[in-house]
Motif scaffolding. Structure first.
Motif, PDB file in Angstrom:
ATOM      1  N   ASP A 282      32.799  41.465  35.375  1.00 39.61           N
ATOM      2  CA  ASP A 282      33.043  42.103  36.662  1.00 39.61           C
ATOM      3  C   ASP A 282      31.877  41.864  37.615  1.00 39.61           C
ATOM      4  OD1 ASP A 282      35.467  42.987  35.780  1.00 39.61           O
ATOM      5  OD2 ASP A 282      34.763  44.999  35.290  1.00 39.61           O
ATOM      6  N   ARG A 283      30.653  41.958  37.119  1.00 34.59           N
ATOM      7  CA  ARG A 283      29.481  41.706  37.966  1.00 34.59           C
ATOM      8  C   ARG A 283      29.481  40.267  38.466  1.00 34.59           C
ATOM      9  NH1 ARG A 283      26.631  45.008  34.392  1.00 34.59           N
ATOM     10  NH2 ARG A 283      25.955  43.227  33.199  1.00 34.59           N
ATOM     11  N   GLU A 284      29.814  39.317  37.596  1.00 39.42           N
ATOM     12  CA  GLU A 284      29.840  37.904  37.984  1.00 39.42           C
ATOM     13  C   GLU A 284      30.913  37.658  39.038  1.00 39.42           C
ATOM     14  OE1 GLU A 284      28.899  33.883  38.183  1.00 39.42           O
ATOM     15  OE2 GLU A 284      27.793  35.600  37.417  1.00 39.42           O
ATOM     16  N   ARG A 285      32.084  38.248  38.856  1.00 36.75           N
ATOM     17  CA  ARG A 285      33.143  38.096  39.853  1.00 36.75           C
ATOM     18  C   ARG A 285      32.725  38.703  41.183  1.00 36.75           C
ATOM     19  NH1 ARG A 285      38.934  39.148  36.919  1.00 36.75           N
ATOM     20  NH2 ARG A 285      38.976  37.169  35.830  1.00 36.75           N
TER      21      ARG A 285
ATOM     22  N   ARG B 265      40.672  30.779  40.834  1.00 37.71           N
ATOM     23  CA  ARG B 265      40.004  31.357  42.008  1.00 37.71           C
ATOM     24  C   ARG B 265      38.515  31.060  42.005  1.00 37.71           C
ATOM     25  NH1 ARG B 265      41.692  37.507  42.087  1.00 37.71           N
ATOM     26  NH2 ARG B 265      40.982  37.284  39.963  1.00 37.71           N
ATOM     27  N   ALA B 266      37.906  31.018  40.844  1.00 38.31           N
ATOM     28  CA  ALA B 266      36.470  30.753  40.759  1.00 38.31           C
ATOM     29  C   ALA B 266      36.133  29.347  41.240  1.00 38.31           C
ATOM     30  CB  ALA B 266      35.989  30.934  39.327  1.00 38.31           C
ATOM     31  N   GLN B 267      37.036  28.403  41.029  1.00 34.09           N
ATOM     32  CA  GLN B 267      36.788  27.023  41.434  1.00 34.09           C
ATOM     33  C   GLN B 267      37.147  26.770  42.893  1.00 34.09           C
ATOM     34  OE1 GLN B 267      38.848  24.464  38.724  1.00 34.09           O
ATOM     35  NE2 GLN B 267      37.678  25.182  36.963  1.00 34.09           N
ATOM     36  N   ALA B 268      38.147  27.485  43.401  1.00 33.80           N
ATOM     37  CA  ALA B 268      38.595  27.271  44.775  1.00 33.80           C
ATOM     38  C   ALA B 268      38.980  28.597  45.415  1.00 33.80           C
ATOM     39  CB  ALA B 268      39.771  26.304  44.787  1.00 33.80           C
ATOM     40  N   PRO B 269      37.996  29.418  45.789  1.00 36.41           N
ATOM     41  CA  PRO B 269      38.313  30.714  46.390  1.00 36.41           C
ATOM     42  C   PRO B 269      39.088  30.591  47.698  1.00 36.41           C
ATOM     43  CG  PRO B 269      35.929  30.407  46.225  1.00 36.41           C
ATOM     44  CD  PRO B 269      36.567  29.216  45.633  1.00 36.41           C
ATOM     45  N   ASN B 270      38.971  29.464  48.378  1.00 35.67           N
ATOM     46  CA  ASN B 270      39.701  29.263  49.627  1.00 35.67           C
ATOM     47  C   ASN B 270      41.203  29.097  49.403  1.00 35.67           C
ATOM     48  OD1 ASN B 270      38.944  26.802  48.357  1.00 35.67           O
ATOM     49  ND2 ASN B 270      39.561  25.689  50.181  1.00 35.67           N
ATOM     50  N   LEU B 271      41.634  28.849  48.167  1.00 35.56           N
ATOM     51  CA  LEU B 271      43.059  28.699  47.848  1.00 35.56           C
ATOM     52  C   LEU B 271      43.669  29.969  47.262  1.00 35.56           C
ATOM     53  CD1 LEU B 271      43.036  25.142  46.240  1.00 35.56           C
ATOM     54  CD2 LEU B 271      43.637  25.769  48.582  1.00 35.56           C
ATOM     55  N   MET B 272      42.927  31.063  47.323  1.00 30.85           N
ATOM     56  CA  MET B 272      43.396  32.308  46.709  1.00 30.85           C
ATOM     57  C   MET B 272      44.744  32.758  47.255  1.00 30.85           C
ATOM     58  SD  MET B 272      41.335  35.813  46.262  1.00 30.85           S
ATOM     59  CE  MET B 272      42.055  37.257  45.563  1.00 30.85           C
TER      60      MET B 272
ATOM     61  N   ARG C  88      29.677  39.050  42.308  1.00 30.40           N
ATOM     62  CA  ARG C  88      28.643  38.195  42.877  1.00 30.40           C
ATOM     63  C   ARG C  88      29.261  36.985  43.583  1.00 30.40           C
ATOM     64  NH1 ARG C  88      26.031  33.760  41.910  1.00 30.40           N
ATOM     65  NH2 ARG C  88      27.008  33.310  39.923  1.00 30.40           N
ATOM     66  N   ARG C  89      30.289  36.408  42.988  1.00 37.36           N
ATOM     67  CA  ARG C  89      30.954  35.244  43.574  1.00 37.36           C
ATOM     68  C   ARG C  89      31.934  35.625  44.680  1.00 37.36           C
ATOM     69  NH1 ARG C  89      33.083  31.701  38.549  1.00 37.36           N
ATOM     70  NH2 ARG C  89      31.103  31.193  37.600  1.00 37.36           N
ATOM     71  N   GLY C  90      32.218  36.902  44.839  1.00 36.48           N
ATOM     72  CA  GLY C  90      33.182  37.328  45.844  1.00 36.48           C
ATOM     73  C   GLY C  90      34.616  37.241  45.352  1.00 36.48           C
ATOM     74  N   ILE C  91      34.791  37.150  44.034  1.00 27.88           N
ATOM     75  CA  ILE C  91      36.122  37.047  43.449  1.00 27.88           C
ATOM     76  C   ILE C  91      36.473  38.402  42.854  1.00 27.88           C
ATOM     77  CG2 ILE C  91      37.539  35.900  41.723  1.00 27.88           C
ATOM     78  CD1 ILE C  91      35.459  33.605  41.883  1.00 27.88           C
ATOM     79  N   ARG C  92      37.358  39.107  43.482  1.00 30.25           N
ATOM     80  CA  ARG C  92      37.739  40.426  42.995  1.00 30.25           C
ATOM     81  C   ARG C  92      39.099  40.778  43.578  1.00 30.25           C
ATOM     82  NH1 ARG C  92      33.675  40.357  46.343  1.00 30.25           N
ATOM     83  NH2 ARG C  92      33.854  41.372  48.357  1.00 30.25           N
ATOM     84  N   CYS C  93      39.759  41.648  42.911  1.00 32.41           N
ATOM     85  CA  CYS C  93      41.042  42.126  43.404  1.00 32.41           C
ATOM     86  C   CYS C  93      40.761  43.190  44.453  1.00 32.41           C
ATOM     87  CB  CYS C  93      41.874  42.698  42.266  1.00 32.41           C
ATOM     88  SG  CYS C  93      42.333  41.449  41.066  1.00 32.41           S
ATOM     89  N   ASN C  94      41.399  43.069  45.585  1.00 33.96           N
ATOM     90  CA  ASN C  94      41.203  44.035  46.646  1.00 33.96           C
ATOM     91  C   ASN C  94      42.561  44.414  47.221  1.00 33.96           C
ATOM     92  OD1 ASN C  94      41.940  41.913  48.361  1.00 33.96           O
ATOM     93  ND2 ASN C  94      39.815  41.328  48.686  1.00 33.96           N
ATOM     94  N   SER C  95      42.565  45.268  48.204  1.00 35.97           N
ATOM     95  CA  SER C  95      43.838  45.734  48.750  1.00 35.97           C
ATOM     96  C   SER C  95      44.601  44.594  49.411  1.00 35.97           C
ATOM     97  CB  SER C  95      43.617  46.876  49.734  1.00 35.97           C
ATOM     98  OG  SER C  95      42.785  46.465  50.783  1.00 35.97           O
TER      99      SER C  95
END
Length: 88
Positions: free
Chosen positions: A14-17, A58-65, A19-26
């Motif tokens: 969870d901390r790593e996600r 998502r970790a490899q391509a956050p812009n394609l989320m 830090r990378r800005g990868i997380r589930c949000n609203s």
């Protein structure tokens, strides 16, 4: 987030996600719900889909989320099969 999530979470992941800005949000939850309503069947087996799977992680391509070309609906079994290594 539900109690079950926190009781089964792995804090270091969870901390790593975070830090990378990868997380589930609203925003993700709304987008996911809308996507599942328009694509209700599992792309692999045709059963009712419950998960939205990112083809390119998502970790490899956050812009394609939020790109519909990079996701597919999967049932839980097929989603687990995609993420767990095969044991043949």
């Amino acid at each position: 987030m539900s109690w079950v999530h926190w009781s089964t979470s792995r804090p270091w992941v969870d901390r790593e996600r975070w830090r990378r800005g990868i997380r589930c949000n609203s925003r993700w939850n709304r987008w996911r719900r809308k996507y599942l309503m328009s694509n209700p069947q599992c792309a692999e087996c045709g059963l009712a889909g419950e998960e939205v799977h990112h083809i390119i992680p998502r970790a490899q391509a956050p812009n394609l989320m939020y790109d519909e070309r990079n996701v597919q609906t999967l049932c839980r079994k097929c989603h687990a099969d995609k993420h767990l290594p095969r044991r043949d």
